[in-house]
Design an enzyme around this catalytic site. Structure first.
Site, PDB file in Angstrom:
ATOM      1  N   LYS A   1       0.823  -1.216   0.000  1.00 63.28           N
ATOM      2  CA  LYS A   1       0.000   0.000   0.000  1.00 63.28           C
ATOM      3  C   LYS A   1       0.857   1.266   0.000  1.00 63.28           C
ATOM      4  CE  LYS A   1      -3.450  -0.432  -0.573  1.00 63.28           C
ATOM      5  NZ  LYS A   1      -4.018  -0.771  -1.921  1.00 63.28           N
TER       6      LYS A   1
ATOM      7  N   THR B   1       3.222   0.609  -5.029  1.00 67.97           N
ATOM      8  CA  THR B   1       4.068  -0.249  -5.867  1.00 67.97           C
ATOM      9  C   THR B   1       3.484  -0.452  -7.262  1.00 67.97           C
ATOM     10  OG1 THR B   1       3.024  -2.245  -4.944  1.00 67.97           O
ATOM     11  CG2 THR B   1       5.062  -1.472  -3.895  1.00 67.97           C
TER      12      THR B   1
ATOM     13  N   SER C   1      -4.683   2.821   4.569  1.00 63.78           N
ATOM     14  CA  SER C   1      -4.826   2.229   3.243  1.00 63.78           C
ATOM     15  C   SER C   1      -4.782   0.705   3.311  1.00 63.78           C
ATOM     16  CB  SER C   1      -3.713   2.745   2.329  1.00 63.78           C
ATOM     17  OG  SER C   1      -3.910   2.323   1.001  1.00 63.78           O
TER      18      SER C   1
ATOM     19  N   TYR D   1      -3.190  11.051 -10.893  1.00 69.39           N
ATOM     20  CA  TYR D   1      -2.546  11.067 -12.197  1.00 69.39           C
ATOM     21  C   TYR D   1      -2.729   9.735 -12.926  1.00 69.39           C
ATOM     22  CZ  TYR D   1      -0.214  15.566 -11.713  1.00 69.39           C
ATOM     23  OH  TYR D   1       0.050  16.903 -11.600  1.00 69.39           O
TER      24      TYR D   1
ATOM     25  N   LYS E   1      -7.645   1.251  -6.861  1.00 70.73           N
ATOM     26  CA  LYS E   1      -6.621   2.155  -6.354  1.00 70.73           C
ATOM     27  C   LYS E   1      -7.251   3.519  -6.041  1.00 70.73           C
ATOM     28  CE  LYS E   1      -3.682  -1.083  -7.174  1.00 70.73           C
ATOM     29  NZ  LYS E   1      -3.114  -1.887  -6.073  1.00 70.73           N
ATOM     30  N   GLY E   2      -6.720   4.156  -5.019  1.00 67.50           N
ATOM     31  CA  GLY E   2      -7.191   5.492  -4.677  1.00 67.50           C
ATOM     32  C   GLY E   2      -8.516   5.522  -3.937  1.00 67.50           C
ATOM     33  N   ARG E   3      -8.889   4.424  -3.296  1.00 67.51           N
ATOM     34  CA  ARG E   3     -10.138   4.398  -2.539  1.00 67.51           C
ATOM     35  C   ARG E   3     -10.064   5.319  -1.327  1.00 67.51           C
ATOM     36  NH1 ARG E   3     -10.481  -2.150  -2.704  1.00 67.51           N
ATOM     37  NH2 ARG E   3     -11.939  -2.397  -4.441  1.00 67.51           N
ATOM     38  N   ALA E   4     -11.216   5.865  -0.970  1.00 61.95           N
ATOM     39  CA  ALA E   4     -11.276   6.749   0.198  1.00 61.95           C
ATOM     40  C   ALA E   4     -11.029   5.950   1.475  1.00 61.95           C
ATOM     41  CB  ALA E   4     -12.633   7.424   0.254  1.00 61.95           C
TER      42      ALA E   4
END
EC number: 2.8.2.-
Length: 315
Positions: free
Chosen positions: A72, A75, A163, A263, A278-281
């Site tokens: 997390k 990678t 995360s 990005y 990816k990028g979950r709250a």
């Protein structure tokens, strides 16, 4: 030709004695050395290796670079961004060769078979985030190739804990299985539960000490995961230099996706983003509990900064 190629591979995987690296008792062979001898025996089977050579000059080979973690830490993003470079051949899946016993017993030939096809000028890369926190992995990697170039991506330890929990939480939700709240993991008997695995994974200095027993610091490049999220290009430039790659990745390869909030990549006119997982709250955590978590990491972070001679903008 096959014999020459086989000899080249055996030269790569045969560890050499370096006086300044870990002292090994000459009177007794360690178990890992015994396993390594068996691995090399398996690798030396001609028929197995010949199947990896292709008529176009490409072949499967041992990685020269491994992304060792952290879980997390970013990678997957790092691997995808690095794959923009034409001289990089990346393994798609996490191999777990060095940390899973059933995989490690298969030998180096099995490991080679998990690698992508690559050309002689390319660097083969694999990433398995669990390597960084597994005590037995550094020695095993060293025994395979003491010249290995290692990539380690880290982020704020407190954020990494959240995360870590978030990933496991969603994995349970997808299987329609209940999962405790994060408070139930972070608090035990009214105090911070320092035995929580996610917290232990964020004690970077402990795990880094283990790696530095086998590899000098200049063989381990630390990527700032927080900066990679906010402004990826400068971090990838540093990785290119570390791997001695020609500068091929440009700022134009990155664009900010307002919908996703991070990005994404642009490669030869083709745009792609990381998986929706990816990028979950992160879960909402009581401010006092979050402060307690950040306070706990203060001293371990300080030790890590001293260990690597570098500071990071962590709480």
């Amino acid at each position: 030709m096959a014999a020459f190629l086989l000899g080249a591979v055996l030269l790569i995987v045969q560890p050499q004695i370096v006086p300044s690296r870990p002292a090994i008792n000459s009177n007794a062979e360690t178990s890992s050395q015994s396993v390594q001898r068996e691995l090399l025996k398996k690798t030396s089977q001609k028929n197995d290796f010949k199947e990896n050579i292709h008529s176009n000059g490409s072949c499967q080979q041992l990685p020269q670079t491994i992304i060792i973690g952290v879980r997390k830490g970013g990678t997957r993003a790092l691997l995808e961004m690095l794959s923009l470079h034409p001289d990089i051949a990346a393994a798609e899946s996490e191999v777990h060769f060095f940390d899973w016993e059933d995989h490690y017993r298969n030998g180096l030939q099995w490991y080679i078979n998990q690698m992508p096809l690559s050309y002689p000028h390319q660097i083969t890369v694999e990433k398995t985030p669990a390597y960084f926190t597994s005590p037995k992995v550094p020695e095993r990697v060293y025994n395979m190739n003491q010249s290995m170039r290692l990539l380690l991506i880290l982020r704020d330890p407190s954020e990494r804990v959240l995360s870590d929990y978030t990933q496991v939480f969603y994995n349970h939700m997808q299987k329609h299985k209940p999962y405790p709240s994060i408070e139930q993991f972070l608090i035990k008997n009214g105090k911070l539960n320092v035995d929580y695995k996610a917290i232990n994974r964020s004690l970077y200095y402990i795990h880094m000490q283990n790696w530095l027993k086998y590899f000098p610091l200049d063989h381990i490049h630390i990527v700032d995961g927080d900066k990679l999220i906010k402004d990826p290009f400068p971090e990838i430039e540093k990785v290119e230099r570390f791997l001695k790659l020609s500068p091929q990745i440009n700022a134009s390869n990155f664009y900010f996706n307002k919908t996703k909030g991070f990005y994404c990549l642009r490669d030869s006119g083709r745009e792609r983003c990381l998986h929706e997982s990816k990028g979950r709250a992160h879960p909402q955590v009581d401010t006092r509990l979050l402060e307690k978590l950040q306070e706990y990491f203060h001293e371990p972070n300080k030790k890590f900064f001293e260990l690597v001679g570098r500071t990071f903008d962590w709480h």
